[in-house]
Design a protein around this motif. Structure first.
Motif, mmCIF file in Angstrom:
data_model
loop_
_atom_site.group_PDB
_atom_site.id
_atom_site.type_symbol
_atom_site.label_atom_id
_atom_site.label_comp_id
_atom_site.label_asym_id
_atom_site.label_seq_id
_atom_site.Cartn_x
_atom_site.Cartn_y
_atom_site.Cartn_z
ATOM 1 N N UNK A 254 -3.567 -10.216 35.835
ATOM 2 C CA UNK A 254 -3.564 -9.316 36.982
ATOM 3 C C UNK A 254 -2.230 -8.616 37.155
ATOM 4 N N UNK A 255 -1.145 -9.356 36.978
ATOM 5 C CA UNK A 255 0.196 -8.761 37.084
ATOM 6 C C UNK A 255 0.404 -7.723 35.985
ATOM 7 N N UNK A 256 -0.074 -8.023 34.785
ATOM 8 C CA UNK A 256 0.061 -7.086 33.665
ATOM 9 C C UNK A 256 -0.670 -5.783 33.959
ATOM 10 N N UNK A 257 -1.893 -5.874 34.492
ATOM 11 C CA UNK A 257 -2.665 -4.667 34.794
ATOM 12 C C UNK A 257 -1.989 -3.853 35.890
ATOM 13 N N UNK A 258 -1.442 -4.541 36.891
ATOM 14 C CA UNK A 258 -0.789 -3.838 37.999
ATOM 15 C C UNK A 258 0.415 -3.026 37.534
ATOM 16 N N UNK A 259 1.162 -3.568 36.574
ATOM 17 C CA UNK A 259 2.393 -2.910 36.143
ATOM 18 C C UNK A 259 2.227 -2.109 34.861
ATOM 19 N N UNK A 260 1.011 -2.105 34.307
ATOM 20 C CA UNK A 260 0.779 -1.323 33.101
ATOM 21 C C UNK A 260 0.725 0.161 33.461
ATOM 22 N N UNK A 261 1.167 1.015 32.547
ATOM 23 C CA UNK A 261 1.200 2.448 32.820
ATOM 24 C C UNK A 261 -0.199 2.973 33.146
ATOM 25 N N UNK A 262 -0.334 3.620 34.286
ATOM 26 C CA UNK A 262 -1.615 4.171 34.739
ATOM 27 C C UNK A 262 -1.671 5.636 34.300
ATOM 28 N N UNK A 263 -2.224 5.849 33.136
ATOM 29 C CA UNK A 263 -2.187 7.157 32.483
ATOM 30 C C UNK A 263 -3.516 7.868 32.631
ATOM 31 N N UNK A 264 -3.464 9.149 32.955
ATOM 32 C CA UNK A 264 -4.656 9.986 33.022
ATOM 33 C C UNK A 264 -4.571 11.021 31.907
ATOM 34 N N UNK A 265 -5.552 11.083 31.021
ATOM 35 C CA UNK A 265 -5.493 12.057 29.921
ATOM 36 C C UNK A 265 -5.393 13.481 30.459
ATOM 37 N N UNK A 266 -4.606 14.323 29.825
ATOM 38 C CA UNK A 266 -4.451 15.705 30.317
ATOM 39 C C UNK A 266 -5.731 16.522 30.238
ATOM 40 N N UNK A 267 -6.668 16.102 29.382
ATOM 41 C CA UNK A 267 -7.913 16.856 29.224
ATOM 42 C C UNK A 267 -9.004 16.365 30.172
ATOM 43 N N UNK A 268 -8.725 15.358 31.012
ATOM 44 C CA UNK A 268 -9.737 14.790 31.903
ATOM 45 C C UNK A 268 -9.788 15.552 33.224
ATOM 46 N N UNK A 269 -10.936 15.437 33.905
ATOM 47 C CA UNK A 269 -11.070 15.936 35.270
ATOM 48 C C UNK A 269 -10.457 14.878 36.188
ATOM 49 N N UNK A 270 -9.243 15.112 36.642
ATOM 50 C CA UNK A 270 -8.438 14.063 37.275
ATOM 51 C C UNK A 270 -9.086 13.485 38.524
ATOM 52 N N UNK A 271 -9.646 14.329 39.405
ATOM 53 C CA UNK A 271 -10.223 13.834 40.660
ATOM 54 C C UNK A 271 -11.415 12.913 40.391
ATOM 55 N N UNK A 272 -12.333 13.367 39.547
ATOM 56 C CA UNK A 272 -13.521 12.553 39.236
ATOM 57 C C UNK A 272 -13.119 11.334 38.419
ATOM 58 N N UNK A 273 -12.121 11.493 37.562
ATOM 59 C CA UNK A 273 -11.642 10.386 36.727
ATOM 60 C C UNK A 273 -11.149 9.224 37.592
ATOM 61 N N UNK A 274 -10.481 9.554 38.694
ATOM 62 C CA UNK A 274 -9.983 8.521 39.611
ATOM 63 C C UNK A 274 -11.104 7.997 40.510
ATOM 64 N N UNK A 275 -12.032 8.876 40.882
ATOM 65 C CA UNK A 275 -13.102 8.489 41.804
ATOM 66 C C UNK A 275 -14.084 7.509 41.177
ATOM 67 N N UNK A 276 -14.357 7.633 39.875
ATOM 68 C CA UNK A 276 -15.404 6.840 39.224
ATOM 69 C C UNK A 276 -15.208 5.330 39.370
ATOM 70 N N UNK A 277 -14.050 4.761 39.019
ATOM 71 C CA UNK A 277 -13.904 3.308 39.186
ATOM 72 C C UNK A 277 -13.941 2.869 40.641
ATOM 73 N N UNK A 278 -13.536 3.758 41.553
ATOM 74 C CA UNK A 278 -13.604 3.427 42.977
ATOM 75 C C UNK A 278 -15.050 3.253 43.415
ATOM 76 N N UNK A 279 -15.925 4.135 42.947
ATOM 77 C CA UNK A 279 -17.352 4.015 43.266
ATOM 78 C C UNK A 279 -17.909 2.705 42.721
#
Length: 318
Positions: free
Chosen positions: A55-80
């Motif tokens: 859990x600590x590793x995941x929290x501090x791991x780099x949270x990277x969003x691919x430049x070619x992704x739809x950023x808003x939907x990309x973040x919304x999906x795991x939240x749903x």
């Protein structure tokens, strides 16, 4: 007294998330036992703190969003994905009096509705990633989840017909003299298989089949967004196990022991069975998975509904 519902709303998601995290350690230890190898045994007693370290590793791991992704939907999906699983627990009656929403008349429909919304998480994750591998995994996941939700809903009709209610509390009370796993053994089998497919667990983890798709719909995810998908899957295992306990194993009912302990023991037994399947069975092909659903589980679920309805009509007429 007004503080009790508020505390339940706040504490229940935290408890579920903690149990899902602990389940990752339990699974590794049991897999090590059944496969005659060491599980986690270095961090803490019996490797207990391995889940904390992850859990600590995941929290501090780099949270990277691919430049070619739809950023808003990309973040919304795991939240749903996370929210639909956590909201489903609101209607689960752990004892005769402990349920966040109380005795919800349509509790079973509410849970099925929340599980249905979970399809949006995997579809949007695959589409927003703008990656052919993630998109293919998302489409597979959508087809699998939507198909097996049909069989899951049909398998539950027998339980609803016997209990005469969609209220989960009433369904548990209807099992006072006989658990529904006996008269509804066919429906139980269909529901269990559908639940395994719904949670993407082995052997039905085709949306995440690494030999073909990399990691399926979450191929492009990292950091805590990947962690949300990961924890949601383990929370889904607890949810399906809780539903099996509530619908077919008499819920919290049992002799001598406290009600909450009975619910915990039954749910834990089903969770262990989920883990055993991962250790014992190989993964089928995707066409075999879909054929199992539409050619075998669908006729069985319809047969179960027909048989249950016929028996109830004969009893009423007699």
């Amino acid at each position: 007294m007004s503080q009790i519902p508020f505390l339940a709303i706040v504490l229940t998601p935290l408890v579920i998330l903690a149990l899902a995290t602990l389940l990752t350690w339990v699974e590794r230890r049991l897999l090590g036992l059944w496969q005659d190898r060491h599980g986690p045994n270095r961090v803490g007693p019996g490797g207990l703190f391995q889940a904390v370290a992850d859990g600590i590793k995941i929290l501090f791991k780099q949270d990277w969003i691919p430049p070619f992704a739809d950023k808003a939907i990309f973040v919304l999906a795991p939240t749903i994905g996370m929210m639909t699983v956590l909201l489903s627990f609101a209607a689960i009656p752990f004892t005769a009096w402990s349920s966040i929403v109380g005795t919800l008349n349509v509790g079973l429909l509410f849970i099925l509705g929340m599980m249905g919304l979970g399809v949006y998480a995997v579809v949007l994750a695959g589409w927003a990633s703008n990656s052919k591998y993630a998109l293919l995994g998302g489409m597979r996941a959508a087809a699998q989840m939507i198909s097996y939700e049909v069989f899951m809903g049909l398998s539950l009709l027998g339980v609803v017909m016997i209990a005469g209610s969609f209220n989960l509390h009433d369904i548990v009370m209807a099992q006072t003299h006989c658990w529904f796993i006996l008269p509804q053994c066919l429906g139980f089998l269909v529901f269990l298989l559908a639940g395994i497919a719904e949670t993407h667990r082995l052997p039905f983890d085709l949306p995440e089949g690494e030999n073909e798709l990399g990691a399926g719909f979450h191929t492009e995810y990292s950091g805590m967004k990947f962690g949300m998908f990961f924890i949601a899957e383990y929370a889904g295992i607890i949810l399906i196990s809780s539903l099996v306990t509530t619908l077919y194993l008499g819920g919290w009912q049992g002799p001598l022991l406290p009600a909450a302990l009975w619910f915990l023991l039954k749910t834990t037994s089903v969770v262990i069975f989920f883990i055993l399947l991962r250790a014992a069975l190989p993964r089928p092909r995707y066409d075999q998975l879909m054929a199992l659903g539409w050619k075998i589980l669908l006729p069985l679920s319809l047969l179960n509904v027909t048989a249950t309805g016929t028996i109830l009509m004969l009893r009423a007429a007699g």
